[in-house]
Motif scaffolding. Structure first.
Motif, PDB file in Angstrom:
ATOM      1  N   VAL A 256       0.713  -1.098  -0.064  1.00 19.23           N
ATOM      2  CA  VAL A 256       0.044   0.029  -0.018  1.00 19.23           C
ATOM      3  C   VAL A 256       1.115   1.368   0.089  1.00 19.23           C
ATOM      4  O   VAL A 256       0.517   2.243  -0.758  1.00 19.23           O
ATOM      5  CB  VAL A 256      -1.035   0.074   1.291  1.00 19.23           C
ATOM      6  N   ASN A 257       2.053   1.221   0.495  1.00 19.91           N
ATOM      7  CA  ASN A 257       2.716   2.291   0.840  1.00 19.91           C
ATOM      8  C   ASN A 257       3.343   2.591  -0.428  1.00 19.91           C
ATOM      9  O   ASN A 257       3.571   3.745  -1.032  1.00 19.91           O
ATOM     10  CB  ASN A 257       3.916   2.326   1.769  1.00 19.91           C
ATOM     11  N   VAL A 258       3.888   1.586  -1.213  1.00 19.96           N
ATOM     12  CA  VAL A 258       4.677   1.662  -2.464  1.00 19.96           C
ATOM     13  C   VAL A 258       3.509   2.248  -3.530  1.00 19.96           C
ATOM     14  O   VAL A 258       3.709   3.122  -4.500  1.00 19.96           O
ATOM     15  CB  VAL A 258       5.118   0.300  -3.102  1.00 19.96           C
ATOM     16  N   MET A 259       2.213   1.649  -3.637  1.00 17.32           N
ATOM     17  CA  MET A 259       1.261   2.200  -4.486  1.00 17.32           C
ATOM     18  C   MET A 259       0.946   3.365  -4.079  1.00 17.32           C
ATOM     19  O   MET A 259       0.718   4.396  -5.124  1.00 17.32           O
ATOM     20  CB  MET A 259      -0.018   1.427  -4.219  1.00 17.32           C
ATOM     21  N   MET A 260       0.754   4.012  -3.042  1.00 17.86           N
ATOM     22  CA  MET A 260       0.391   5.385  -2.566  1.00 17.86           C
ATOM     23  C   MET A 260       1.540   6.232  -2.929  1.00 17.86           C
ATOM     24  O   MET A 260       1.374   7.514  -3.550  1.00 17.86           O
ATOM     25  CB  MET A 260       0.216   5.538  -1.186  1.00 17.86           C
TER      26      MET A 260
END
Length: 282
Positions: A256-260
């Motif tokens: 999720v952090n990478v996607m954000m």
């Protein structure tokens, strides 16, 4: 680290403790309130071990000494203690077994969240963001986690792959470069095959991340960035099973952090994937 969580540290490190250290761990886990009001000499005398053994136990858990351990332990037991890792009994109904399994998973997630090292987690996110290619390695049950990680990260638009066969792992690791990242998943952190693959990846300058249940394991200590989960073993359910839930959640949080951070590029990649998959549906 978000919180000291002394009891979680003990559970997480239990598998790598010496027999004498396990006696100390058992005493603390069984009656933490009593330990808070005891001196190091009293604990040592009760267990018939040297004061130095108790001190080394504290250091192994990351505390400066016995007093520091007691302070951390006191914060754990401020409220009433409830051991939701209840023993599963042969007389339990299916619903009772399900309740205990769910509660064990909840406790595992809560303990892992408290133990998550914020600095290491941020470094892992940064490492994955800057990588040209991300590879996930795991054997046995951890191989399933590696495959799940690839299943998620392929959505980011970054080149991603997972290997669960040692020969493929070694072959692929030999082709990694300093612009790549490799994540090694192992409950114990002592898998000899993975350690060999880690060595090959590091020789090529690749940044390495480990996800294990033991902070002092060889895999944790040899990787560039180490992340840890916390799990407790019960009679019918090994700690490796409940640690899977925590491993999946840590990887979810990384994803999720990478996607954000990827913003529009990640969204575009996800949309292309959804469009392609939609052709398989009615």
């Amino acid at each position: 680290m978000a919180a000291s969580n002394c009891l979680a540290k003990i559970r997480s490190s239990y598998g790598i403790l010496s027999e004498k250290e396990k006696k100390i761990a058992d005493m603390i886990l069984e009656d933490p309130q009593n330990i808070i009001h005891s001196s190091i000499n009293e604990v040592a005398d009760r267990l018939e071990v040297a004061d130095a053994t108790v001190f080394r136990f504290c250091k192994r858990l990351g505390f400066k000494g016995f007093q520091a351990l007691k302070i951390a332990l006191a914060s754990d037991v401020v409220g009433p203690l409830q051991d939701i890792h209840e023993t599963i009994l042969e007389t339990d109904s299916p619903a009772q077994v399900a309740e205990k399994v769910f509660q064990s998973n909840i406790r595992t997630l809560e303990d892992t969240r408290r133990m998550l090292d914020e600095k290491n987690f941020q470094e892992a996110v940064d490492c994955l963001l800057s990588a040209s290619k991300i590879e996930f390695y795991g054997n046995g049950g951890s191989g399933i986690i590696a495959m799940d990680a690839h299943h998620k990260f392929i959505r980011t638009g970054k080149q991603s792959i997972a290997y669960t066969d040692t020969h493929f792992q070694l072959m692929s690791a030999s082709q990694l470069t300093a612009s790549d990242a490799a994540m090694f998943i192992s409950h114990s952190g002592t898998n000899k095959d993975l350690l060999q693959v880690l060595s090959v990846a590091k020789e090529n300058g690749c940044r390495t991340i480990s996800l294990t249940d033991y902070a002092k394991s060889p895999l944790s200590e040899k990787s560039d960035i180490s992340l840890h989960t916390v799990a407790t073993e019960t009679e019918f359910r090994s700690e490796a099973l409940s640690s899977r839930i925590a491993q999946l959640s840590v990887i979810d949080a990384l994803y999720v952090n990478v996607m954000m951070a990827g913003k529009e590029a990640a969204k575009a990649s996800l949309q292309r994937m959804r469009s392609a998959i939609s052709e398989k549906k009615f």
